[in-house]
Write a protein that holds these residues in place. Sequence first.
Motif, short mmCIF file in Angstrom:
data_model
loop_
_atom_site.label_atom_id
_atom_site.label_comp_id
_atom_site.label_asym_id
_atom_site.label_seq_id
_atom_site.Cartn_x
_atom_site.Cartn_y
_atom_site.Cartn_z
N PHE A 199 0.84 -1.20 0.00
CA PHE A 199 0.00 0.00 0.00
C PHE A 199 0.88 1.24 0.00
N TRP A 200 1.90 1.26 0.86
CA TRP A 200 2.74 2.45 0.98
C TRP A 200 3.56 2.69 -0.26
N LYS A 201 4.02 1.62 -0.91
CA LYS A 201 4.82 1.80 -2.12
C LYS A 201 4.01 2.53 -3.18
N ARG A 202 2.74 2.23 -3.28
CA ARG A 202 1.89 2.84 -4.30
C ARG A 202 1.27 4.15 -3.84
N ASN A 203 1.13 4.33 -2.55
CA ASN A 203 0.28 5.41 -2.06
C ASN A 203 0.92 6.32 -1.02
N GLU A 204 2.24 6.53 -1.08
CA GLU A 204 2.81 7.46 -0.13
C GLU A 204 2.17 8.81 -0.39
N HIS A 205 1.64 9.39 0.64
CA HIS A 205 0.82 10.58 0.45
C HIS A 205 0.96 11.52 1.63
N VAL A 206 0.44 12.71 1.44
CA VAL A 206 0.37 13.69 2.51
C VAL A 206 -0.69 13.22 3.49
N PHE B 54 18.72 13.11 2.06
CA PHE B 54 17.28 13.08 1.73
C PHE B 54 17.07 12.50 0.33
N THR B 55 17.97 12.79 -0.60
CA THR B 55 17.87 12.22 -1.94
C THR B 55 17.97 10.70 -1.87
N GLN B 56 18.92 10.19 -1.08
CA GLN B 56 19.06 8.74 -0.91
C GLN B 56 17.80 8.13 -0.32
N LEU B 57 17.20 8.80 0.64
CA LEU B 57 16.00 8.27 1.30
C LEU B 57 14.77 8.29 0.39
N GLU B 58 14.82 9.07 -0.69
CA GLU B 58 13.68 9.12 -1.62
C GLU B 58 13.44 7.78 -2.30
N SER B 59 14.40 6.88 -2.27
CA SER B 59 14.20 5.55 -2.86
C SER B 59 13.13 4.79 -2.09
N ARG B 60 12.95 5.14 -0.81
CA ARG B 60 11.98 4.50 0.08
C ARG B 60 12.33 3.04 0.37
N ARG B 61 13.52 2.58 -0.04
CA ARG B 61 13.96 1.20 0.18
C ARG B 61 15.44 1.17 0.56
N SER B 62 15.82 0.18 1.37
CA SER B 62 17.24 -0.04 1.67
C SER B 62 17.90 -0.60 0.42
N ALA B 63 19.22 -0.53 0.37
CA ALA B 63 19.95 -1.01 -0.81
C ALA B 63 19.70 -2.49 -1.10
N ASP B 64 19.50 -3.29 -0.04
CA ASP B 64 19.24 -4.72 -0.25
C ASP B 64 17.76 -5.03 -0.45
N GLY B 65 16.91 -4.00 -0.39
CA GLY B 65 15.47 -4.19 -0.62
C GLY B 65 14.72 -4.82 0.53
N GLN B 66 15.39 -5.05 1.65
CA GLN B 66 14.76 -5.74 2.78
C GLN B 66 13.99 -4.79 3.70
N GLU B 67 14.23 -3.51 3.59
CA GLU B 67 13.54 -2.54 4.44
C GLU B 67 12.86 -1.49 3.57
N GLN B 68 11.69 -1.09 4.02
CA GLN B 68 11.00 0.02 3.37
C GLN B 68 11.15 1.23 4.28
N TRP B 69 11.52 2.36 3.70
CA TRP B 69 11.73 3.58 4.47
C TRP B 69 10.58 4.55 4.21
N LEU B 70 9.86 4.88 5.25
CA LEU B 70 8.75 5.83 5.15
C LEU B 70 9.14 7.06 5.97
N ASN B 71 9.30 8.18 5.31
CA ASN B 71 9.79 9.40 5.95
C ASN B 71 8.89 10.57 5.59
N TRP B 72 8.45 11.29 6.62
CA TRP B 72 7.64 12.48 6.41
C TRP B 72 8.24 13.64 7.19
N VAL B 73 8.12 14.84 6.67
CA VAL B 73 8.41 16.05 7.45
C VAL B 73 7.09 16.49 8.07
N ILE B 74 7.20 17.13 9.23
CA ILE B 74 6.02 17.58 9.97
C ILE B 74 5.87 19.07 9.79
#
Length: 121
Positions: free
Chosen positions: A23-30, A76-96
């Motif tokens: 869901f998050w991969k397709r729908n990262e949203h505000v 922040f550019t690196q984190l925009e991938s939303r995934r770790s280099a090995d693909g085992q982790e999904q990174w969800l990051n928001w500014v408040i």
Amino acid sequence: MDQARFEADAQWVMRDLKAPSSFWKRNEHVIETGSLTLEPQTAAHAEEMFAVLSDPAIYEYENEPPPSLEWLRVRFTQLESRRSADGQEQWLNWVIRLPTSELIGYVQATVHADGRAAIAY
């Protein structure tokens, strides 16, 4: 913003984090809570967040401020991938963002392949 309101908003956001990672991969949203807006973190937030993260008061007990604006922009550019280099982790990051449009920090979730998540704010 008082601590109780921040914690209530954080609990509301945590309900959304229980959605499947697909869901998050397709729908990262505000995400809007009424008193806070969470925007997907991007390199475009680096300059404003550098000012927030440069406040020495937030490092009283651990870590240290980013060494430079350029370093933070690259991170922040690196984190925009939303995934770790090995693909085992999904990174969800928001500014408040407050209703005044001021950024005040970020929330981060690292979702592991087994569904466990680590939350930082």
